[in-house]
Design an enzyme around this catalytic site. Sequence first.
Site, PDB file in Angstrom:
ATOM      1  CG  MET A  70       3.723   3.583   5.397  1.00 28.87           C
ATOM      2  SD  MET A  70       5.543   3.643   6.097  1.00 28.87           S
ATOM      3  CE  MET A  70       6.123   4.167   4.560  1.00 28.87           C
TER       4      MET A  70
ATOM      5  CG  ASP B 235       2.682   2.657   2.225  1.00 24.11           C
ATOM      6  OD1 ASP B 235       3.428   1.286   2.126  1.00 24.11           O
ATOM      7  OD2 ASP B 235       2.395   2.732   3.336  1.00 24.11           O
ATOM      8  CG  PHE B 236      -0.103  -0.820  -3.558  1.00 25.79           C
ATOM      9  CD1 PHE B 236      -0.673   0.459  -3.391  1.00 25.79           C
ATOM     10  CD2 PHE B 236      -0.799  -1.376  -4.792  1.00 25.79           C
ATOM     11  CE1 PHE B 236      -1.761   1.207  -4.166  1.00 25.79           C
ATOM     12  CE2 PHE B 236      -1.526  -0.621  -5.648  1.00 25.79           C
ATOM     13  CZ  PHE B 236      -1.996   0.593  -5.244  1.00 25.79           C
ATOM     14  CD  GLU B 237       2.464  -0.999   4.341  1.00 31.17           C
ATOM     15  OE1 GLU B 237       2.081  -1.956   5.232  1.00 31.17           O
ATOM     16  OE2 GLU B 237       3.019   0.072   4.271  1.00 31.17           O
ATOM     17  N   GLY B 238       0.519  -5.828   2.179  1.00 33.23           N
ATOM     18  CA  GLY B 238       0.058  -7.027   2.583  1.00 33.23           C
ATOM     19  C   GLY B 238      -0.343  -7.733   1.321  1.00 33.23           C
TER      20      GLY B 238
END
Length: 609
Positions: A1, A393-396
């Site tokens: 997000m 919500d782990f991103e990148g």
Amino acid sequence: MERMGPPTRITGLLATFTAALLAAGGLAATAPSAAAADADLARNGNFEAGLDGWSCTGGSGAVVSTPVHGGTSALKATPAGSDNAKCSQAVRVKPGSTYTLSAWVQGSYVYLGAEGTGTTDVSTWTQSASGWQQLTTTFKTGASTTSVNVYTHGWYGTPAYYVDDLTLVGPGGDPVALPAVPGGLKAGTSTASSVPLSWTASTGATGYSVYQGGTKVLSTTGTSATVTGLTAATAYSFQVTATNSAGESAKSAAVPATTKTVNNGGGGSTDLPAHALVGYLHSSFANGSGYTRMADVPDSWDVIDLAFGEPTSVTSGDIRFSLCPVAECPNVESAAEFKAAIKAKQAAGKKVLISIGGQNGQVQLATTAARDTFVSSVSKIIDEYGLDGLDIDFEGHSLSLNTGDTDFRSPTTPVVVNLISAVKTLKAKYGDKFVLTMAPETFFVQLGYQYYGSGPWGGQDPRAGAYLPVIHALRDDLTLLHVQDYNSGSIMGLDNQYHSMGGADFHIAMTDMLLTGFPVAGDQTKIFPGLRPDQVSIGLPASTQAGNGHTSPAEVTKALNCLTKKTGCGSYTTHGTWSGLRGLMTWSINWDRFNNWEFSKNFDAYFGS
């Protein structure tokens, strides 16, 4: 997000393959005239009988009516990820004999070859054939060779290729005997919806078929398979047969297996409504959507994810959460008011979770110390605010796979292994009512159908499919998976076609993958089992300002109709009908408010809230 604009997407995953092509050997040889006694030994080389006699890796092969070289049918095979769409068949031959292999092909980087010759295996290829082009090569069998494999394949990352009128001319070999019945069939550790099976290889087999209760459910070329789409807490019986060009063996002895029971809270909380609306609430920051107080969140929202808990540093594992500063959010409530509003939501049957990560909150649990700090710091947030659970919500670059970590069922990368361990510890601490959700991007999940980690030869983005081992290890504890169907590049679906965000088609194809399951990186021996429909929600942006890939209410309704009723599906054919699909997720509640509650009103209208 994201807090502001969408992140830059990374879509170039494979390095160039020129050097590999230059290294490919066995270019076309001049074909001698066939002896009078020679015959065409290839089975169904004109593909008029479908794929009879052929085996194509990763389900990559299909028979089409156009283009064709002769007759009414031809082979179309589509490479995907690390699968080069190899289609092959075993042919009986005589020892010490000469054979001519030929086929008409169309496409880029199309190969024709023979292996297992007992002498020098051969192949020939064309770099580009815009129309039908004939490939031909010859080989001689070894002194004890009685069977060879003839094959065609494309190249990694290239479009589909076509083959027609394939022949293998030479003296015929002795008839093929039926393969032996497979032995040693056993069931591994089941989940609530799947059972892994394995068996010993059968002499003379080129493939295997798996039967559930006497009905064939899948085929494979390996000695293991996972049967998916099963019902929780249910007893099943499985058998396996061996196959080759002569036919199919008798069925093995049956082995029983019972799927696990679904726990409340983990793996689909019974406290949630049958169809739930999930939204992220900007609690620790403001952006163009404005700040929304917890008490002002409408009753439409069943799960409220607090955005975000973030680490003190990328590798510390120390997660912190605080309300938006007054200077940034003038209308922010006090901590006491915030906690009271959470309790009021929970009294009304809503779930409030802490969401960890987001676009700016990179979390890498590279050490066991970071893992343990993650558990203690997240526990502190949950306890302080009286929350119902955790959203990951782990991103990148939070999750990526180390080189050599190639099996999602048994990951070895520390950041993955430690995350799984940490979440299991939290689930054990808080019990069955602990709500666990995940919000990965398509890059980390559905892209795994084509690519997984850095790939067998390296050069791929190591983040590709990196969420799959986490989802798989925690599937029996998972309440909801809502993949972000936005800020995404085009993704290949189970129809081996690319789908682009913004319309119903994208959500249908991406959700079908989660519910059906798929071979990871095209490997049929590594099937990611589908999730239960009550574990899946579709993730969308609430407005055009919230992220790339905004989908109009009409298209959202179209996607829901296809997935839950199998009506209005357009060109994509789903692998099931899932009336129990849990619902929708959006980024975000704040952006939905900014957009006059368009997203939540459409949800309420569809599900009758």
